[in-house]
Every structure is written in structure tokens, then in C-alpha cells.
Design a protein around this motif. Structure first.
Motif, PDB file in Angstrom:
ATOM      1  N   ALA A 194       0.801  -1.235   0.000  1.00  0.00           N
ATOM      2  CA  ALA A 194       0.000   0.000   0.000  1.00  0.00           C
ATOM      3  C   ALA A 194       0.835   1.287   0.000  1.00  0.00           C
ATOM      4  O   ALA A 194       0.513   2.221  -0.736  1.00  0.00           O
TER       5      ALA A 194
ATOM      6  N   ASP B 289       0.324   4.393  -2.473  1.00  0.00           N
ATOM      7  CA  ASP B 289       0.052   5.745  -1.955  1.00  0.00           C
ATOM      8  C   ASP B 289       0.910   6.766  -2.705  1.00  0.00           C
ATOM      9  O   ASP B 289       0.442   7.806  -3.126  1.00  0.00           O
TER      10      ASP B 289
ATOM     11  N   TYR C 280      -7.087   0.788   6.759  1.00  0.00           N
ATOM     12  CA  TYR C 280      -5.974   1.618   6.327  1.00  0.00           C
ATOM     13  C   TYR C 280      -6.066   2.957   7.034  1.00  0.00           C
ATOM     14  O   TYR C 280      -7.165   3.419   7.341  1.00  0.00           O
TER      15      TYR C 280
ATOM     16  N   SER D 136      -4.076   7.111   3.866  1.00  0.00           N
ATOM     17  CA  SER D 136      -3.845   6.191   2.751  1.00  0.00           C
ATOM     18  C   SER D 136      -4.932   6.339   1.682  1.00  0.00           C
ATOM     19  O   SER D 136      -6.087   6.618   1.983  1.00  0.00           O
TER      20      SER D 136
ATOM     21  N   PHE E  69      -6.210   4.007   0.256  1.00  0.00           N
ATOM     22  CA  PHE E  69      -7.106   2.849   0.397  1.00  0.00           C
ATOM     23  C   PHE E  69      -8.116   3.028   1.531  1.00  0.00           C
ATOM     24  O   PHE E  69      -8.991   2.191   1.723  1.00  0.00           O
TER      25      PHE E  69
ATOM     26  N   GLU F 166      -2.954  -7.922  -4.576  1.00  0.00           N
ATOM     27  CA  GLU F 166      -2.107  -7.329  -3.537  1.00  0.00           C
ATOM     28  C   GLU F 166      -0.624  -7.471  -3.843  1.00  0.00           C
ATOM     29  O   GLU F 166       0.194  -6.795  -3.240  1.00  0.00           O
TER      30      GLU F 166
END
Ligand SMILES: *[C@@H]1O[C@H](CO)[C@@H](O)[C@H](O)[C@H]1NC(C)=O
Ligand SMILES: *[C@@H]1O[C@H](CO)[C@@H](O)[C@H](O)[C@H]1NC(C)=O
Ligand SMILES: *[C@@H]1O[C@H](CO)[C@@H](O)[C@H](O)[C@H]1NC(C)=O
Length: 392
Positions: free
Chosen positions: A133, A137, A161, A165, A167, A209
Motif C-alpha cells: 500500500a 500511496d 488503512y 492512505s 485505500f 495485492e
């Protein structure tokens, strides 16, 4: 005839003014008292009136209003602005039947009556957390108008998150996914349907992911938006992993020559996204006849779209995967693999067609990367160009 009227008027003028002056002279204070009396009476009456309205009439009106229409301050549902704005909360309580139906709405007038900036929907199909992540970002930073993010994690995953973030708050209602089974395609359709609810989303890309971007946001946005074709891998592959997975019971909707195979990691435009979520014909064929050694996620969308819209497909995926190590699973790269020469190896010597022209940019994303790859990846990612290796 004129004469007597003028005389009459002149005659009448005199006594009126005389009376007026004699009256004002005679009772000035009495008139003032009468005026003040009327004034106080007027004020008194209006105060009583206000009170009686406040205590008797308004509650009646309010009671009547709440029983028939929404209060004015909530009644904004009928504005165009409200329709265009994406839902602020991705969580909803529609089940899949309701969601797919809602997402299948298509405007019949092609021209938008407002300025529509086309966005790319980045859809992450994950089991649990997104270890990379922080890299994403950094990738998305500064391009807020041009993308939206959707995450489908297993329902058992409760992690979140931080608000900083990209997400944060982007998880959609999910269900259990069995890899390789129909539920995988159902999750992908769920992602597409949720992303379709935002009318600005024009292109839809599926990632996992363990995926990373290979170029900065600007390059990726322009490459995808500028393409006449959607990047769905689709090949007619002979043998055990291709044609032999075909089941004759799929006829007549699907024949052997129409059977296709492709990477699960696709990119489609809005039209194809709607074609995918509204399909029932091929869905039922695959659900019944693509089982065990047949992997639905490698065949369903490539086959269906090749039958329906072959001219819209680039027939290749944008996501680089290393199958060179052999076996059922592609290579996973960790900490020690991440070097500039590793990326040069991925990117150099590529050739493909882009809008019918030869291109050396063929893959925009790569997989699979382990969580341990994060730190060296962040080390190679710079502001601006994003990757130091793509500067040269
Ligand atoms: C969703 O709800 C509707 C109405 O209750 C029902 O008819 C439909 O079968 C449900 N769909 C699923 C997938 O549960
Ligand atoms: C992709 O394949 C289909 C047939 O399977 C073909 O009609 C189409 O032209 C191909 N797309 C491109 C960009 O070559
Ligand atoms: C993206 O990368 C390209 C090529 O490396 C560079 O020219 C461009 O300035 C970068 N874009 C942004 C917004 O940093």
C-alpha cells in the motif's frame, strides 16, 4: 357646461381647508391620543397574532409536512449534481442481484450535460491486507481527480488503512472467494459493479495485492485512456491448459473455436464492464460446465468478450508475470530481487501493438511481489518520474 363645475370646485375648496385648520387648531392632543391608541392596539394585535401562529398553526403545518414530504433540508435527491457525484460511502446493503441490476444502468444520450473527466478505476482483489500500500500511496499522490480505488478483501479480513492512505474507506462489501472457482469471477463482477456506480469511471483495471506499477501515474493514465482496445488477454491455446478445458455442453452458445484463454488480470472500458456484469447466458454455461481442471477466471471473460466484441480487445494483458520458473505458480520476487537491472530486464526488449502501431511499452504492471520487496521498491521510487530506472 364647464363653467359651473369649476365654480363648484372652487366653492368646495374653501370650507374644507377652513374646517381642517380649525380642527387641528382645536383638538391636536386628542388626535395624537387616538393615533397612539390605534398604534398600541395594532402592536398588541400583531403580538397576539404571532403567538397564536407560533403555538397553533406552525405545528399543524410541520406535522402535515413530515407526514407527506421530506423536510426541505434533506430533499436534494432530484438534482443532477447528486446523481453525478460518486457515492461517498462505498458500503451499501444491496445484494449481488440488486447491485448488478443497479450498475447496469446506461445513459442513452451519448453526450454528457456536464464536464466529465474520465477516471480509471483501480480494483484490488485481495485476500487480506495490501502490504505494498505505501508504494501505491506514492504512485497515486497528486492525481486525485483521475482515479478511484476499490478493494475486495475476504469478508473475514477486518483490518483497515490509515486516513492518510488512498485505500482508506475504499473496501466494498465482499463475499468468500475460492481461487479458480466461479466465486472468483463473482468477486470481479462485484468490483466492476461497485466501480460502475461512479459515472466518471471509464476504464477498469483489476489488480492483486502482489501487483506493482511499472510507470508513473501520468504514463499509465494516458496509455490506458488513449487505447482504442481493452487489455484483456485472449488467445486460442491448444492442448491441456487451453482447448482441452473446453466442454462440449457449452454449445451452441460457445463452440471450441470460440474458446479462449487469458490472464485473470484484465483492463476493460465502461462498455465491456457493463457487458460483463449484465451477462447471464455465458455465466450459467461457465458455472455449470467449467469445473475442476477448468479455471473460470482464465476463460470466462476472454471467451465471452471475444464472441461479443472481438474488435474491442487488444488480446493481451497489461500485467507482467514471470512463468519462466515453470510449475503451476508464477515467480514471486522479494527483497533481494529488487534492483535496477531487474526492472531493465522486465522492460527492455518488449514489443507489442498499441492502437495498431508497434510499441515498446507493453506492460504497465507486474506481479508477484512479496511484502519484503516493499522497502527496496520505495527506495527506487522517486517523486516525478516515480522509478529511477525509467529516467534513463
Ligand atoms: C437479493 O434480494 C432479492 C430480494 O429480496 C432476492 O430476490 C434475490 O434473490 C437476492 N439475491 C441474492 C443473490 O441473494
Ligand atoms: C483480438 O482477437 C480477435 C479474435 O479473437 C480479433 O478479431 C481482434 O482483431 C484482435 N485484436 C487485435 C487488436 O488485433
Ligand atoms: C512520468 O515519467 C515520465 C518519463 O519518465 C516523465 O517524463 C514525466 O514527467 C513523469 N510524470 C510526472 C507527472 O512526474
Amino acid at each position: 357646461m364647464k363653467q359651473p363645475r369649476v365654480v363648484a370646485m372652487e366653492e368646495g375648496a374653501e370650507p374644507v381647508s377652513a374646517t381642517k385648520t380649525s380642527l387641528s387648531r382645536a383638538f391636536p392632543s386628542r388626535i395624537l391620543v387616538v393615533c397612539l391608541l390605534f398604534l398600541f392596539l395594532g402592536i398588541g394585535l400583531s403580538i397576539i397574532g404571532m403567538y397564536s401562529v407560533r403555538f397553533s398553526m406552525i405545528p399543524q403545518i410541520a406535522a402535515k409536512a413530515s407526514s407527506t414530504v421530506q423536510p426541505w433540508f434533506e430533499d436534494t435527491t432530484n438534482t443532477l449534481e447528486n446523481f453525478i457525484r460518486p457515492p461517498s460511502n462505498l458500503m451499501h446493503n444491496m445484494n449481488d442481484t440488486e447491485l448488478l441490476w443497479r450498475a447496469s444502468f446506461v445513459p442513452q444520450i451519448k453526450e454528457y450535460p456536464f464536464k466529465r473527466v474520465p477516471k480509471i478505476a483501480f480494483m484490488f482483489l485481495t485476500k487480506g491486507p495490501l502490504p505494498l500500500a505505501p508504494l501505491w500511496d506514492r504512485f497515486f499522490k497528486g492525481h486525485e481527480e483521475l482515479y478511484s480505488i476499490y478493494v475486495h478483501a475476504l469478508p473475514s479480513y477486518t483490518g483497515g488503512y490509515p486516513p492518510s492512505s488512498v485505500f482508506y474507506g475504499r473496501q466494498i462489501p465482499s463475499q468468500i472467494v475460492e481461487w479458480g472457482k466461479m466465486s472468483m469471477c463473482e468477486a470481479e463482477r462485484r468490483l466492476l459493479a461497485n466501480a460502475l456506480l461512479d459515472i466518471s469511471n471509464e476504464r477498469f483495471i483489476l489488480l492483486s495485492e502482489s501487483c506493482i506499477p511499472l510507470y508513473n501515474f501520468s504514463i499509465i493514465y494516458h496509455y490506458i485512456s488513449g487505447s482504442k482496445h481493452s487489455f484483456m488477454g485472449s488467445v486460442d491455446e491448444p492442448g491441456r491448459y487451453g482447448q482441452q478445458r473446453y466442454n462440449r455442453h457449452m454449445r451452441p452458445e460457445i463452440t471450441l473455436s470460440q474458446w479462449r484463454k487469458g490472464s485473470q488480470w484484465f483492463e476493460v472500458n465502461r462498455k465491456l464492464a457493463i457487458d460483463i456484469i449484465k451477462d447471464t447466458t455465458y455465466y450459467h454455461k461457465f458455472k455449470r460446465f467449467c469445473r475442476s481442471a477448468c479455471y473460470v477466471d482464465e476463460h470466462y471473460f476472454p471467451t465471452m468478450l471475444t464472441i461479443q466484441s472481438p474488435h474491442l480487445l487488444a488480446n493481451r494483458t497489461l500485467t507482467w508475470t514471470d512463468w519462466s520458473r515453470g510449475g503451476a505458480h508464477p515467480a514471486t520476487f522479494g527483497n533481494a530481487d529488487i534492483t535496477e537491472s531487474f526492472f531493465k530486464r522486465i522492460l527492455e526488449g518488449q514489443s507489442c501493438l498499441y492502437n495498431g502501431q508497434p510499441s515498446t511499452i507493453c506492460y504497465l504492471f507486474a506481479r508477484k511481489f512479496a511484502p519484503s520487496a516493499l522497502d527496496p521498491l520505495l527506495g527506487l521510487a522517486h517523486k516525478g518520474d516515480f522509478w529511477s530506472y525509467s529516467q534513463s
